[in-house]
Write an enzyme that holds these catalytic residues in place. Sequence first.
Site, PDB file in Angstrom:
ATOM      1  NE  ARG A 119      61.886  53.751  56.409  1.00 17.28           N
ATOM      2  CZ  ARG A 119      61.215  54.776  56.925  1.00 17.28           C
ATOM      3  NH1 ARG A 119      60.877  54.758  58.184  1.00 17.28           N
ATOM      4  NH2 ARG A 119      60.892  55.793  56.175  1.00 17.28           N
ATOM      5  NE  ARG A 128      57.050  53.839  54.646  1.00 18.10           N
ATOM      6  CZ  ARG A 128      57.338  55.069  55.024  1.00 18.10           C
ATOM      7  NH1 ARG A 128      57.210  55.422  56.274  1.00 18.10           N
ATOM      8  NH2 ARG A 128      57.720  55.945  54.146  1.00 18.10           N
ATOM      9  CG  ASP A 131      57.410  55.478  59.411  1.00 12.96           C
ATOM     10  OD1 ASP A 131      58.431  56.092  59.767  1.00 12.96           O
ATOM     11  OD2 ASP A 131      56.448  56.017  58.853  1.00 12.96           O
ATOM     12  CG  ASP A 133      56.049  58.791  62.091  1.00 13.91           C
ATOM     13  OD1 ASP A 133      57.176  59.005  61.604  1.00 13.91           O
ATOM     14  OD2 ASP A 133      55.070  58.432  61.404  1.00 13.91           O
TER      15      ASP A 133
HETATM   16  N1  ROI Z   1      49.552  54.178  55.402  1.00 15.42           N
HETATM   17  C1  ROI Z   1      49.157  53.460  56.469  1.00 15.42           C
HETATM   18  N2  ROI Z   1      47.955  52.852  56.430  1.00 15.42           N
HETATM   19  N3  ROI Z   1      49.924  53.314  57.566  1.00 15.42           N
HETATM   20  C2  ROI Z   1      51.148  53.915  57.654  1.00 15.42           C
HETATM   21  O1  ROI Z   1      51.836  53.763  58.688  1.00 15.42           O
HETATM   22  C3  ROI Z   1      51.597  54.691  56.575  1.00 15.42           C
HETATM   23  N4  ROI Z   1      52.796  55.334  56.611  1.00 15.42           N
HETATM   24  C4  ROI Z   1      53.193  56.107  55.620  1.00 15.42           C
HETATM   25  C5  ROI Z   1      52.373  56.315  54.377  1.00 15.42           C
HETATM   26  C6  ROI Z   1      53.173  55.929  53.171  1.00 15.42           C
HETATM   27  C7  ROI Z   1      51.987  57.790  54.326  1.00 15.42           C
HETATM   28  N5  ROI Z   1      51.161  55.548  54.385  1.00 15.42           N
HETATM   29  C8  ROI Z   1      50.761  54.803  55.443  1.00 15.42           C
HETATM   30  O2  ROI Z   1      54.339  56.745  55.715  1.00 15.42           O
END
Ligand code: ROI
Length: 200
Positions: A119, A128, A131, A133
């Site tokens: 990443r 990415r 990710d 969170d």
């Molecule tokens: N859109 C989807 N469908 N899933 C994600 O995990 C995701 N993550 C993001 C952004 C770019 C907002 N869009 C996303 O960070």
Amino acid sequence: RASAAKALGGLREGPSLTQSRARQTARAVISPARTAEVTAFVGLGSNLGGPVAQVREAIRELDGLPHSQRISQSRLYHSSPLGPAGQPPYVNAVAMLRTTLDPEALLAGLHAIEQQHGRRRTERWGPRTLDLDLLLYGEQQIASPQLRVPHPELHRREFVLVPLFEIAPDLYLPGLGPLADYVDAAAQPALRPVESADSD
Ligand code: ROI
């Protein structure tokens, strides 16, 4: 020397935000601060580099976090990208952990896993490889420069709400109310569960 320092990214002005974050991450990973055990939820997302494999592997890597135990995880879901158009579809999931890491140490551990997946934090809302969170940390509400919990977008994102509801339907979102009030059953078709044979 001054110009070399400048070339290295503003060393004369003290450590950059990236450098001080990295230092904080290293500290938290090497000697993580501990707390009473809490239940934490982690959102996983990927839309590059074989997203299904990225997310499956990251779920296993959560088991490697110190002082933490993975309790459960949702199915993986294909989801349409939220944000800038023209990026590949995402794969999303949510995992539940029990941990005695404090929130900053847990976050540092999540960042370390993201780094292992190559990443690079570049474009905001861009594609990415992985990710992670920190969505929820017990009942806590946290608003520090590094971390906001509950995740500020959690209750607006179907790709988080649907997998979270799958594993914790009775959850109460601190400061927000019952999770069930935010899950729109009608929106669920926008997320499609990954089939076990899917590989990307
Ligand atoms: N859109 C989807 N469908 N899933 C994600 O995990 C995701 N993550 C993001 C952004 C770019 C907002 N869009 C996303 O960070």
